[in-house]
Design a protein around this motif. Structure first.
Motif, mmCIF file in Angstrom:
data_model
loop_
_atom_site.group_PDB
_atom_site.id
_atom_site.type_symbol
_atom_site.label_atom_id
_atom_site.label_comp_id
_atom_site.label_asym_id
_atom_site.label_seq_id
_atom_site.Cartn_x
_atom_site.Cartn_y
_atom_site.Cartn_z
ATOM 1 N N THR A 142 0.302 -4.096 12.003
ATOM 2 C CA THR A 142 0.210 -5.364 11.278
ATOM 3 C C THR A 142 1.027 -5.317 9.995
ATOM 4 O O THR A 142 1.249 -4.251 9.422
ATOM 5 C CB THR A 142 -1.239 -5.728 10.899
ATOM 6 O OG1 THR A 142 -1.701 -4.858 9.853
ATOM 7 C CG2 THR A 142 -2.170 -5.631 12.098
ATOM 8 N N VAL A 143 1.446 -6.509 9.538
ATOM 9 C CA VAL A 143 2.089 -6.661 8.234
ATOM 10 C C VAL A 143 1.505 -7.903 7.573
ATOM 11 O O VAL A 143 1.271 -8.915 8.229
ATOM 12 C CB VAL A 143 3.623 -6.756 8.362
ATOM 13 C CG1 VAL A 143 4.049 -7.957 9.199
ATOM 14 C CG2 VAL A 143 4.282 -6.810 6.983
ATOM 15 N N THR A 144 1.248 -7.809 6.260
ATOM 16 C CA THR A 144 0.609 -8.888 5.517
ATOM 17 C C THR A 144 1.340 -9.111 4.210
ATOM 18 O O THR A 144 1.409 -8.204 3.372
ATOM 19 C CB THR A 144 -0.863 -8.552 5.212
ATOM 20 O OG1 THR A 144 -1.512 -8.147 6.415
ATOM 21 C CG2 THR A 144 -1.577 -9.739 4.608
ATOM 22 N N CYS A 145 1.902 -10.300 4.023
ATOM 23 C CA CYS A 145 2.494 -10.692 2.750
ATOM 24 C C CYS A 145 1.374 -11.315 1.926
ATOM 25 O O CYS A 145 0.973 -12.459 2.161
ATOM 26 C CB CYS A 145 3.636 -11.671 2.974
ATOM 27 S SG CYS A 145 5.061 -10.925 3.806
ATOM 28 N N ALA A 146 0.855 -10.547 0.978
ATOM 29 C CA ALA A 146 -0.408 -10.884 0.324
ATOM 30 C C ALA A 146 -0.214 -11.735 -0.929
ATOM 31 O O ALA A 146 0.879 -11.797 -1.510
ATOM 32 C CB ALA A 146 -1.158 -9.607 -0.039
ATOM 33 N N GLY A 147 -1.295 -12.347 -1.353
ATOM 34 C CA GLY A 147 -1.285 -13.198 -2.533
ATOM 35 C C GLY A 147 -1.074 -12.463 -3.826
ATOM 36 O O GLY A 147 -0.799 -13.087 -4.861
ATOM 37 N N ASP A 148 -1.192 -11.122 -3.814
ATOM 38 C CA ASP A 148 -0.939 -10.354 -5.028
ATOM 39 C C ASP A 148 0.530 -9.953 -5.151
ATOM 40 O O ASP A 148 0.905 -9.192 -6.049
ATOM 41 C CB ASP A 148 -1.834 -9.108 -5.085
ATOM 42 C CG ASP A 148 -1.588 -8.151 -3.929
ATOM 43 O OD1 ASP A 148 -0.719 -8.431 -3.077
ATOM 44 O OD2 ASP A 148 -2.269 -7.101 -3.873
ATOM 45 N N GLY A 149 1.381 -10.471 -4.237
ATOM 46 C CA GLY A 149 2.804 -10.190 -4.290
ATOM 47 C C GLY A 149 3.228 -8.958 -3.535
ATOM 48 O O GLY A 149 4.427 -8.676 -3.428
#
Length: 279
Positions: free
Chosen positions: A213-220
């Motif tokens: 999996t890969v996640t572009c998160a809200g913390d940048g």
């Protein structure tokens, strides 16, 4: 607390089936993929496409007894559930089949007709359907990515990939993005790529284990999970492992929600609190 299921709905929709995939079409419309439960002996005599599939739409805001709808589909090989959203005129669920042409059936708000990701028989090998910025992408092994640009229209999204013989060491199993000009795809054995809106570029990664999996998160930050349930954080070619997993299974989904990173597998549901994974 209102139950998600009443007994009659359970018996009519879910009994005898197991949930294999899920996607959120809208806040109040959830799509689920089901396969009929069979014993190992029964399943061993069948191809996966011969095992009955069921696609379910759940409406959490409707009253009990009127909040589920479903339909049966035959011939779906290792199906995956996805969604179609605006700018398409008819938001719907999508279910894909891992066959030569990559059949995809739109459902909800009208059903069909059957679409094909690759009519040329290039075997897209769809492992995940991901909807980003209104467009749905098919992710498959051998770095196969296709983008749904119109109803029944899927185009190869492969600019920048070298022309090599596909192998299991290559991605992809997941895709995420901060924007259409800042996208990440991962999979295979440490196979990590970045798309800048024009083409894909391979990124360095400090491990050659299987990635899921890969996640572009809200913390940048960008979070990548892989073999054993391990977790890395970083961006572009700077990555640091923040959790070394020892599980025998992978995380199915890792998502950013309510300012936290949530991780789900077949058997665990965790949060990353910045220092460790907590139940």
């Amino acid at each position: 607390m209102t139950p998600l299921l009443d007994e009659n709905t359970w018996l009519a929709v879910f009994a005898g089936f197991e949930i294999i995939d899920i996607a959120i079409r809208e806040k109040d419309v959830i799509q689920l993929g089901l396969k009929k439960q069979l014993s190992n002996e029964e399943a061993s005599h069948l191809f996966d496409g011969q095992i009955p599939s069921r696609i379910v739409t759940y409406f959490p805001n409707r009253p009990l007894g009127n909040h589920y709808g479903f339909q049966e589909l035959a011939g779906m090989h290792y199906p995956r559930i996805g969604v179609s959203r605006s700018p398409f005129p008819r938001p719907s669920g999508l279910i894909s089949s891992m066959n030569g042409n990559g059949d995809v059936w739109p459902f909800g708000g009208g059903n069909g007709p059957m679409e094909q990701i690759s009519p040329a028989g290039l075997f897209p090998g769809t492992d995940r359907l991901k909807c980003l910025f209104g467009f749905t992408y098919s992710l498959g092994t051998g770095r196969r990515i296709f983008k749904r640009t119109g109803i029944g229209e899927w185009v190869s999204f492969n600019s920048g990939f070298p022309h090599t013989e596909p192998t299991t060491a290559q991605g992809f199993s997941d895709l995420d993005a901060f924007s259409e000009f800042d996208m990440y795809a991962v999979g295979g054995h440490g196979d990590v790529w970045h798309h800048d809106g024009t083409k894909w570029t391979q990124l360095g990664f400090p491990s050659n284990v299987r990635l899921e999996t890969v996640t572009c998160a809200g913390d940048g930050n960008v979070y990548i999970s892989g073999e054993g349930g391990s977790l890395w954080v970083g961006n572009k070619s700077t990555w640091k492992r923040i959790y070394k997993g020892s599980s025998s299974i992978l995380w199915n989904d890792v998502l950013w929600f309510q300012d936290k990173l949530w991780l789900a597998s077949d058997y665990q549901f965790r949060q990353w609190d910045g220092k460790e994974l907590v139940r």
